[in-house]
Design a protein around this motif. Structure first.
Motif, PDB file in Angstrom:
ATOM      1  N   ILE A  71     -36.075  11.305  38.094  1.00 49.05           N
ATOM      2  CA  ILE A  71     -37.260  11.650  38.896  1.00 49.05           C
ATOM      3  C   ILE A  71     -37.595  10.597  39.959  1.00 49.05           C
ATOM      4  CG2 ILE A  71     -38.343  13.303  37.314  1.00 49.05           C
ATOM      5  CD1 ILE A  71     -39.655   9.762  37.605  1.00 49.05           C
ATOM      6  N   THR A  72     -36.799   9.545  40.066  1.00 47.66           N
ATOM      7  CA  THR A  72     -36.981   8.706  41.265  1.00 47.66           C
ATOM      8  C   THR A  72     -35.881   9.005  42.284  1.00 47.66           C
ATOM      9  OG1 THR A  72     -35.783   6.719  40.573  1.00 47.66           O
ATOM     10  CG2 THR A  72     -38.074   6.862  39.913  1.00 47.66           C
ATOM     11  N   LEU A  73     -34.640   9.192  41.800  1.00 44.41           N
ATOM     12  CA  LEU A  73     -33.555   9.438  42.767  1.00 44.41           C
ATOM     13  C   LEU A  73     -33.644  10.849  43.368  1.00 44.41           C
ATOM     14  CD1 LEU A  73     -30.586   7.619  41.004  1.00 44.41           C
ATOM     15  CD2 LEU A  73     -31.761   6.947  43.109  1.00 44.41           C
ATOM     16  N   GLY A  74     -34.128  11.830  42.588  1.00 42.82           N
ATOM     17  CA  GLY A  74     -34.276  13.193  43.152  1.00 42.82           C
ATOM     18  C   GLY A  74     -35.185  13.162  44.374  1.00 42.82           C
ATOM     19  N   ILE A  91     -30.659  -1.940  58.363  1.00 46.18           N
ATOM     20  CA  ILE A  91     -30.847  -3.375  58.140  1.00 46.18           C
ATOM     21  C   ILE A  91     -30.963  -3.621  56.641  1.00 46.18           C
ATOM     22  CG2 ILE A  91     -32.429  -5.312  58.510  1.00 46.18           C
ATOM     23  CD1 ILE A  91     -33.090  -4.126  61.226  1.00 46.18           C
ATOM     24  N   GLU A  92     -30.101  -4.464  56.111  1.00 48.37           N
ATOM     25  CA  GLU A  92     -30.069  -4.723  54.669  1.00 48.37           C
ATOM     26  C   GLU A  92     -30.230  -6.222  54.428  1.00 48.37           C
ATOM     27  OE1 GLU A  92     -30.010  -3.219  51.553  1.00 48.37           O
ATOM     28  OE2 GLU A  92     -29.888  -5.313  50.923  1.00 48.37           O
ATOM     29  N   LYS A  93     -31.196  -6.544  53.577  1.00 47.25           N
ATOM     30  CA  LYS A  93     -31.542  -7.957  53.348  1.00 47.25           C
ATOM     31  C   LYS A  93     -30.447  -8.732  52.624  1.00 47.25           C
ATOM     32  CE  LYS A  93     -34.963  -8.838  50.269  1.00 47.25           C
ATOM     33  NZ  LYS A  93     -36.333  -8.995  49.784  1.00 47.25           N
ATOM     34  N   THR A  94     -29.733  -8.057  51.709  1.00 45.34           N
ATOM     35  CA  THR A  94     -28.723  -8.757  50.907  1.00 45.34           C
ATOM     36  C   THR A  94     -27.338  -8.579  51.538  1.00 45.34           C
ATOM     37  OG1 THR A  94     -28.159  -6.874  49.508  1.00 45.34           O
ATOM     38  CG2 THR A  94     -30.068  -8.176  48.851  1.00 45.34           C
ATOM     39  N   GLY A 127     -41.163  -5.915  47.629  1.00 45.24           N
ATOM     40  CA  GLY A 127     -42.346  -5.354  48.278  1.00 45.24           C
ATOM     41  C   GLY A 127     -42.395  -5.524  49.786  1.00 45.24           C
ATOM     42  N   ASP A 128     -41.253  -5.843  50.418  1.00 48.98           N
ATOM     43  CA  ASP A 128     -41.256  -6.103  51.868  1.00 48.98           C
ATOM     44  C   ASP A 128     -41.716  -4.886  52.661  1.00 48.98           C
ATOM     45  OD1 ASP A 128     -40.129  -8.352  50.859  1.00 48.98           O
ATOM     46  OD2 ASP A 128     -38.222  -8.190  51.921  1.00 48.98           O
ATOM     47  N   GLY A 129     -41.247  -3.711  52.272  1.00 45.49           N
ATOM     48  CA  GLY A 129     -41.612  -2.480  52.988  1.00 45.49           C
ATOM     49  C   GLY A 129     -43.115  -2.273  52.967  1.00 45.49           C
ATOM     50  N   GLY A 182     -37.635   6.639  49.031  1.00 47.45           N
ATOM     51  CA  GLY A 182     -37.306   5.817  47.866  1.00 47.45           C
ATOM     52  C   GLY A 182     -38.593   5.250  47.291  1.00 47.45           C
ATOM     53  N   ASN A 183     -38.517   4.091  46.681  1.00 45.75           N
ATOM     54  CA  ASN A 183     -39.695   3.550  46.007  1.00 45.75           C
ATOM     55  C   ASN A 183     -40.704   2.910  46.948  1.00 45.75           C
ATOM     56  OD1 ASN A 183     -38.575   4.465  43.692  1.00 45.75           O
ATOM     57  ND2 ASN A 183     -38.012   2.482  42.875  1.00 45.75           N
ATOM     58  N   ASP A 184     -40.397   2.808  48.235  1.00 43.99           N
ATOM     59  CA  ASP A 184     -41.435   2.366  49.183  1.00 43.99           C
ATOM     60  C   ASP A 184     -42.468   3.476  49.376  1.00 43.99           C
ATOM     61  OD1 ASP A 184     -40.318  -0.079  49.484  1.00 43.99           O
ATOM     62  OD2 ASP A 184     -39.642   0.184  51.556  1.00 43.99           O
ATOM     63  N   ALA A 240     -30.571   4.283  47.776  1.00 43.81           N
ATOM     64  CA  ALA A 240     -30.448   5.748  47.844  1.00 43.81           C
ATOM     65  C   ALA A 240     -31.319   6.328  48.948  1.00 43.81           C
ATOM     66  CB  ALA A 240     -30.840   6.363  46.502  1.00 43.81           C
ATOM     67  N   GLY A 241     -32.585   5.866  49.016  1.00 43.21           N
ATOM     68  CA  GLY A 241     -33.494   6.422  50.012  1.00 43.21           C
ATOM     69  C   GLY A 241     -33.028   6.122  51.423  1.00 43.21           C
ATOM     70  N   GLY A 242     -32.782   4.838  51.697  1.00 45.95           N
ATOM     71  CA  GLY A 242     -32.436   4.420  53.059  1.00 45.95           C
ATOM     72  C   GLY A 242     -31.105   4.989  53.517  1.00 45.95           C
ATOM     73  N   SER A 284     -28.075   2.057  38.614  1.00 48.37           N
ATOM     74  CA  SER A 284     -28.784   3.116  37.884  1.00 48.37           C
ATOM     75  C   SER A 284     -27.827   4.089  37.203  1.00 48.37           C
ATOM     76  CB  SER A 284     -29.682   3.891  38.855  1.00 48.37           C
ATOM     77  OG  SER A 284     -28.897   4.750  39.659  1.00 48.37           O
ATOM     78  N   GLY A 285     -28.427   4.990  36.422  1.00 49.31           N
ATOM     79  CA  GLY A 285     -27.648   6.062  35.810  1.00 49.31           C
ATOM     80  C   GLY A 285     -27.215   7.100  36.834  1.00 49.31           C
ATOM     81  N   GLY A 286     -27.810   7.042  38.019  1.00 51.23           N
ATOM     82  CA  GLY A 286     -27.417   7.969  39.085  1.00 51.23           C
ATOM     83  C   GLY A 286     -27.879   9.405  38.851  1.00 51.23           C
ATOM     84  N   MET A 287     -28.763   9.625  37.862  1.00 52.47           N
ATOM     85  CA  MET A 287     -29.246  10.991  37.593  1.00 52.47           C
ATOM     86  C   MET A 287     -30.232  11.402  38.686  1.00 52.47           C
ATOM     87  SD  MET A 287     -27.775  11.985  34.829  1.00 52.47           S
ATOM     88  CE  MET A 287     -26.358  10.972  34.510  1.00 52.47           C
ATOM     89  N   VAL A 288     -30.076  12.624  39.150  1.00 53.94           N
ATOM     90  CA  VAL A 288     -30.867  13.119  40.284  1.00 53.94           C
ATOM     91  C   VAL A 288     -31.549  14.416  39.825  1.00 53.94           C
ATOM     92  CG1 VAL A 288     -30.680  14.027  42.629  1.00 53.94           C
ATOM     93  CG2 VAL A 288     -29.226  12.118  41.927  1.00 53.94           C
ATOM     94  N   GLY A 343     -28.586  -1.618  46.232  1.00 56.85           N
ATOM     95  CA  GLY A 343     -29.859  -1.912  45.569  1.00 56.85           C
ATOM     96  C   GLY A 343     -29.850  -1.521  44.091  1.00 56.85           C
ATOM     97  N   THR A 344     -31.017  -1.155  43.585  1.00 57.93           N
ATOM     98  CA  THR A 344     -31.117  -0.724  42.184  1.00 57.93           C
ATOM     99  C   THR A 344     -30.325   0.560  41.963  1.00 57.93           C
ATOM    100  OG1 THR A 344     -33.332  -1.697  42.104  1.00 57.93           O
ATOM    101  CG2 THR A 344     -32.757  -0.208  40.328  1.00 57.93           C
ATOM    102  N   THR A 345     -30.177   1.351  43.019  1.00 55.76           N
ATOM    103  CA  THR A 345     -29.424   2.607  42.899  1.00 55.76           C
ATOM    104  C   THR A 345     -28.048   2.355  42.298  1.00 55.76           C
ATOM    105  OG1 THR A 345     -30.575   3.407  44.864  1.00 55.76           O
ATOM    106  CG2 THR A 345     -28.556   4.580  44.227  1.00 55.76           C
ATOM    107  N   SER A 346     -27.403   1.261  42.721  1.00 54.15           N
ATOM    108  CA  SER A 346     -26.028   1.041  42.269  1.00 54.15           C
ATOM    109  C   SER A 346     -25.983   0.567  40.811  1.00 54.15           C
ATOM    110  CB  SER A 346     -25.317   0.041  43.179  1.00 54.15           C
ATOM    111  OG  SER A 346     -26.035  -1.154  43.172  1.00 54.15           O
TER     112      SER A 346
END
Ligand code: FAD
Length: 585
Positions: free
Chosen positions: A542-545, A35-38, A298-300, A526-528, A16-18, A48-52, A43-46
């Motif tokens: 409260i993380t996706l918002g 650039i996406e590692k996978t 934790g790469d970021g 995002g979470n970085d 979501a963040g990137g 998630s509940g997607g609540m913003v 990521g976790t966004t997909s």
């Protein structure tokens, strides 16, 4: 270095963040590489509940509800008491609504208000009963064409028939299948649509929740021909004259430099799966279970720290928590089921610790629930906790990944995921708890549950708890006795949904050094980015918002500092189309 190795912006991580930062920077006219590692975006966004959660968003009024900046500020002041990064929360309140409007005007992101979803501390000043939280409008994955396969699928446990997603409004209808004409019709329509979709796709293409959000962001990147390099790992940041100028990616011949003329955005999703960072920041009682996507290693943080970044550790809690059960899927993979909203608050289940005692109001938020586990565990790892219920509860509401109305429970019992016993004493033996303690706990709970009360912990005493209960159950939607054999237990573990400790940033999402100066050319979202909620969990989303808001802020800031002539970029855009998804050589 060839011309193709230079972009205005390089974004690391397609969650979501990137993807927000990338979509905004491109909408502002910058050339962007993601650039996406996978092999997947999302990521976790997909999962998630997607609540913003975005207070004072413009859709609250449309939903017939009210919010104000001062109410939202009061609510945040009482639920996130730390003052250290108050400026970031102010920025979030002021610019969150702007981010939603900009995203809707310039990308494929569409959000709608959830009218009934109370903030998690409804008793605090400024709390709302709904509308602060937005959810992604459903998305037709078929619109992604051949790229649909690049979208990380949702967790299988949250789909039906091996790939059909359903939304909040579908669930009550599916539960009434065969008992209400309208619900049966709606359910049959859903299933036949799904069957048709499966003729053309490996899973259902009607997407909801976090998968719809990730799909909408991905569609926004595709619409602007943003290059995405899949399966690519960033090794380090290129630093020159104290400023970040690009990244070094791993290739077979060593490391390949990619220039970022305006800046690099770190959005690799935090460190939920890095045991070193967990060991450093998490209490030992937290153990090693995470509900987040395994790519969050934790790469970021690691590459930013190597470039002089500082990490914000003044947090109420280092992560956002959820109680989770563990199991093995039919294909042998390990599953983690997050007990967010489906079972804990429903009437007729309690949670007990290894002494057979209740230790928490089970209907509190998942975050509060685990904080109670951690307190009860007294910082010692490996202590056991169980959810305990009877056959009636299991049939009506399900438990963990076991769905309501499941007839055959044997395979869950055989695997040890579900523990079954004809009586409470036998159940106590099976979970290694004193018989007298567990029966005393159940008897004490039952005595008051008969009349819908829970004097010990107060289940069902707030609008939030009742919202998660069963509205059709009277007098208390969260309380019913546990009395119909057989009885069941399921082991639960403290797990994280995402990390709160992260890189210190300023109000423009620029990463800060220990001396609080910004590192030129380095952004995080995002979470970085260290969570603006400092490990407090005021409400749904409260993380996706903040991820969308600060992804937006980073994208806009990168564009405002842009100085290259536009003509040069147009040529670049032409090349982008042919390089789309080609990836690094
Ligand atoms: C079951 C569940 C439900 C949830 N529901 C909600 C909710 O409703 N609302 C809410 O606000 N939060 C929710 N959360 C939390 C939320 O999903 C996450 O906090 C959020 O998705 C994190 O977004 P992100 O962009 O930081 O990371 P991610 O979405 O995880 O994206 C990070 C991306 O970076 C990639 N990456 C990692 N390392 C590298 C690297 N070195 N190079 C390149 N790419 C890399 C990853 O592969 C991934 O694609 C939920 C979490 C779970 C597990």
């Amino acid at each position: 270095m060839s011309a193709s190795d230079a972009y205005d912006v390089v974004v690391i991580g397609a969650g979501a963040g990137g993807m927000t930062a990338a979509a905004i920077a491109a909408a502002e006219g910058l050339s962007v590489l993601v650039i996406e590692k996978t092999e997947f975006v999302g990521g976790t966004t997909s999962w998630s509940g997607g609540m913003v959660w975005i207070p004072v968003n413009s859709k609250i009024k449309q939903a017939g509800l009210d919010d104000s900046l001062s109410d939202a500020a009061d609510y945040l002041a009482s639920t996130v008491p730390e003052i250290e990064n108050a400026d970031l929360r102010d920025t979030f309140l002021k610019r969150g609504p702007e981010a939603v409007e900009y995203l809707e005007a310039n990308t494929e992101v569409r959000l709608q208000p959830v009218k009934t979803y109370p903030d998690y501390y409804p008793e605090k000043p400024g709390a709302t009963v709904g509308g602060r939280v937005l959810e992604p409008v459903s998305f037709d994955g078929a619109r992604l064409g051949a790229n649909f396969g690049r979208l990380r699928p949702p967790l299988p446990e949250f789909t039906l028939f091996g790939g059909m997603m359903v939304n909040r409004l579908d669930i009550p209808h599916l539960r009434k299948f065969g008992r209400s004409f309208r619900s049966t019709l709606r359910s049959m329509r859903l299933v036949s649509q799904y069957a048709l979709q499966r003729l053309r796709a490996p899973r259902g293409t009607t997407l909801h929740l976090g998968n719809a959000l990730a799909a909408r962001l991905y569609a926004s990147l595709l619409a602007r021909n943003i290059e995405i390099w899949f399966g690519t790992s960033v090794e380090h940041l290129l630093v020159e004259d104290d400023a970040v100028r690009g990244v070094g990616i791993a290739v077979s011949s060593g490391s390949r430099p990619i220039v970022a003329r305006k800046g690099v955005v770190l959005a690799t999703g935090g460190f939920s799966h890095d045991q070193n960072f967990r060991g450093r920041y998490f209490p030992s009682a937290a153990g090693a279970v995470s509900a987040a996507s395994p790519a969050g290693t934790g790469d970021g943080l690691r590459i930013a720290i190597a470039a002089g970044a500082s990490v914000g550790t003044h947090v109420a809690s280092p992560a956002y928590w959820v109680p989770a059960s563990r199991f093995q899927r039919a294909d042998g993979s390990a599953g983690v089921f997050p007990h967010t909203v489906t079972d804990r608050a429903k009437p007729g289940v309690i949670a007990v610790n290894r002494y057979g005692n209740r230790f928490v109001n089970e209907a509190l938020s998942y975050h509060e629930f685990v904080l109670a586990m951690l307190r009860d565990g007294n910082d010692a790892a490996g202590r056991s906790f169980y959810l305990v219920c009877d056959r009636h509860f299991l049939w009506a509401y399900g438990l963990g990944r076991i769905r309501p109305f499941t007839l055959r429970l044997k395979r869950y019992v055989r695997s040890g995921e579900l523990i079954e016993a004809p009586g409470i004493d036998a159940l106590a033996d099976l979970i290694g708890v004193e018989r007298s303690a567990l029966s005393a706990t159940v008897d004490k709970y039952n005595a008051h549950a008969q009349v819908g009360l829970d004097p010990e912990f107060g289940r069902g005493t707030t609008i939030y708890q009742r919202h998660l209960g069963d509205a059709g159950h009277r007098p208390n939607p969260c309380v019913a006795p546990i009395e119909q054999p057989p009885f069941y237990a399921m082991r639960i573990y403290p797990a994280d949904l995402g990390t709160a400790v992260g890189l210190r940033t300023d109000c423009h999402a620029r990463v800060l050094r220990n001396n609080r100066t910004a590192i030129t050319g380095l952004y995080a979202c995002g979470n970085d980015m260290g969570s603006i909620m400092n490990g407090n969990y005021p409400g749904p989303g409260i993380t996706l918002g903040p991820a969308l808001t600060f992804g937006y802020i980073a994208g806009r800031h990168l564009a405002q500092t842009y100085s290259e002539p536009r003509a040069q970029k147009n040529g670049h855009e032409e090349r982008q189309e042919e390089r789309q998804e080609r990836g690094p050589a």
